[in-house]
Design a protein around this motif. Sequence first.
Motif, short mmCIF file in Angstrom:
data_model
loop_
_atom_site.label_atom_id
_atom_site.label_comp_id
_atom_site.label_asym_id
_atom_site.label_seq_id
_atom_site.Cartn_x
_atom_site.Cartn_y
_atom_site.Cartn_z
N PHE A 55 0.88 -1.17 0.00
CA PHE A 55 0.00 0.00 0.00
C PHE A 55 0.92 1.22 0.00
N VAL A 56 0.62 2.20 -0.85
CA VAL A 56 1.42 3.42 -0.90
C VAL A 56 0.50 4.63 -0.76
N VAL A 57 0.75 5.45 0.25
CA VAL A 57 0.08 6.74 0.41
C VAL A 57 0.98 7.80 -0.21
N SER A 58 0.43 8.62 -1.09
CA SER A 58 1.23 9.68 -1.70
C SER A 58 0.33 10.75 -2.31
N HIS A 59 0.81 12.00 -2.24
CA HIS A 59 0.18 13.09 -2.96
C HIS A 59 0.76 13.21 -4.38
N ASP A 60 1.79 12.41 -4.67
CA ASP A 60 2.43 12.43 -5.97
C ASP A 60 1.66 11.50 -6.91
N THR A 61 0.77 12.05 -7.70
CA THR A 61 -0.05 11.23 -8.58
C THR A 61 0.80 10.51 -9.63
N GLY A 62 1.91 11.12 -10.02
CA GLY A 62 2.81 10.47 -10.97
C GLY A 62 3.39 9.19 -10.40
N LEU A 63 3.84 9.24 -9.15
CA LEU A 63 4.37 8.06 -8.49
C LEU A 63 3.31 6.97 -8.40
N LEU A 64 2.10 7.34 -8.02
CA LEU A 64 1.02 6.36 -7.93
C LEU A 64 0.72 5.74 -9.29
N ARG A 65 0.72 6.56 -10.32
CA ARG A 65 0.42 6.06 -11.66
C ARG A 65 1.51 5.09 -12.13
N ARG A 66 2.76 5.40 -11.82
CA ARG A 66 3.86 4.57 -12.30
C ARG A 66 4.04 3.30 -11.48
N THR A 67 3.63 3.33 -10.23
CA THR A 67 3.94 2.24 -9.30
C THR A 67 2.78 1.32 -9.00
N CYS A 68 1.57 1.88 -8.97
CA CYS A 68 0.42 1.13 -8.44
C CYS A 68 -0.43 0.50 -9.54
N ASP A 69 -1.04 -0.63 -9.21
CA ASP A 69 -1.98 -1.29 -10.10
C ASP A 69 -3.33 -0.58 -10.11
N ARG A 70 -3.69 -0.02 -8.97
CA ARG A 70 -4.93 0.75 -8.86
C ARG A 70 -4.82 1.69 -7.68
N THR A 71 -5.72 2.64 -7.63
CA THR A 71 -5.69 3.66 -6.58
C THR A 71 -7.07 3.78 -5.93
N ILE A 72 -7.07 3.88 -4.62
CA ILE A 72 -8.30 4.08 -3.86
C ILE A 72 -8.28 5.50 -3.28
N THR A 73 -9.34 6.24 -3.49
CA THR A 73 -9.44 7.60 -2.94
C THR A 73 -10.29 7.57 -1.68
N LEU A 74 -9.70 8.01 -0.57
CA LEU A 74 -10.42 8.07 0.69
C LEU A 74 -11.17 9.38 0.79
N GLY A 75 -12.30 9.36 1.50
CA GLY A 75 -13.12 10.56 1.64
C GLY A 75 -12.57 11.51 2.67
N GLY A 76 -13.23 12.67 2.81
CA GLY A 76 -12.79 13.69 3.76
C GLY A 76 -13.28 13.41 5.16
N LEU A 77 -12.95 14.31 6.06
CA LEU A 77 -13.39 14.18 7.45
C LEU A 77 -14.90 14.25 7.52
N PRO A 78 -15.53 13.46 8.43
CA PRO A 78 -16.99 13.53 8.59
C PRO A 78 -17.41 14.82 9.22
#
Length: 210
Positions: free
Chosen positions: A187-210
């Motif tokens: 699992f990789v947490v990152s604000h770098d969308t390029g890194l996520l695109r190059r490294t990850c098979d898929r991405t999950i977006t978590l929601g904001g604070l309730p």
Amino acid sequence: MLSVEGLTINLRGAQLITAFSASLGPGECIGLEGVSGCGKTTLLRGIAGLVDSQSGNVTLDGMTPEQLGWPAFRRKVVYSAQDPVMYAGSVEANLCAAFRFQTAKTTYSAERALSHLKTLGLGAEVLYQRAESLSVGQRQRVALVRALLLTPRVLLMDEPTSALDRVATTGVEKLIQSFLQCGGAAFVVSHDTGLLRRTCDRTITLGGLP
């Protein structure tokens, strides 16, 4: 390999993670993204058992951390923080520390450590530096080496390149890809969308604070 089912985590009286479920197979990498404060770090820490969950479970090869034993689980599922903690002493002492525990099934390999450090743009001389003198970016890279030396099954990486330049980031990506090609998962947490695109098979977006 790793299954997270219905994980719910409350933090400071608020439900930050609600019934999160995902599974990782060998060689698979999932990215986690979302706005600051949405719970990405908390989720990784919850999977690692560093914060308590209110419901849900995490299993590795069908076994819970309690069944495996927490020390053994944490050697197989390794969390690497955005601003890693370093023990007092040299960098090499930090890399060796985990191999002194009774749960260690392998020994420290200076050859592997030097190879990983070289990939990350760090020379052999860094082994003799005081760990507390390292910059955040250096600590991030040393922490990744420390994690990989344990030969984990799963890496939980929280913003592993947030303090790195493009060249150093490329080194991190190479090590992650090598780890995945050898059958690891992450699992990789990152604000770098390029890194996520190059490294990850898929991405999950978590929601904001309730």
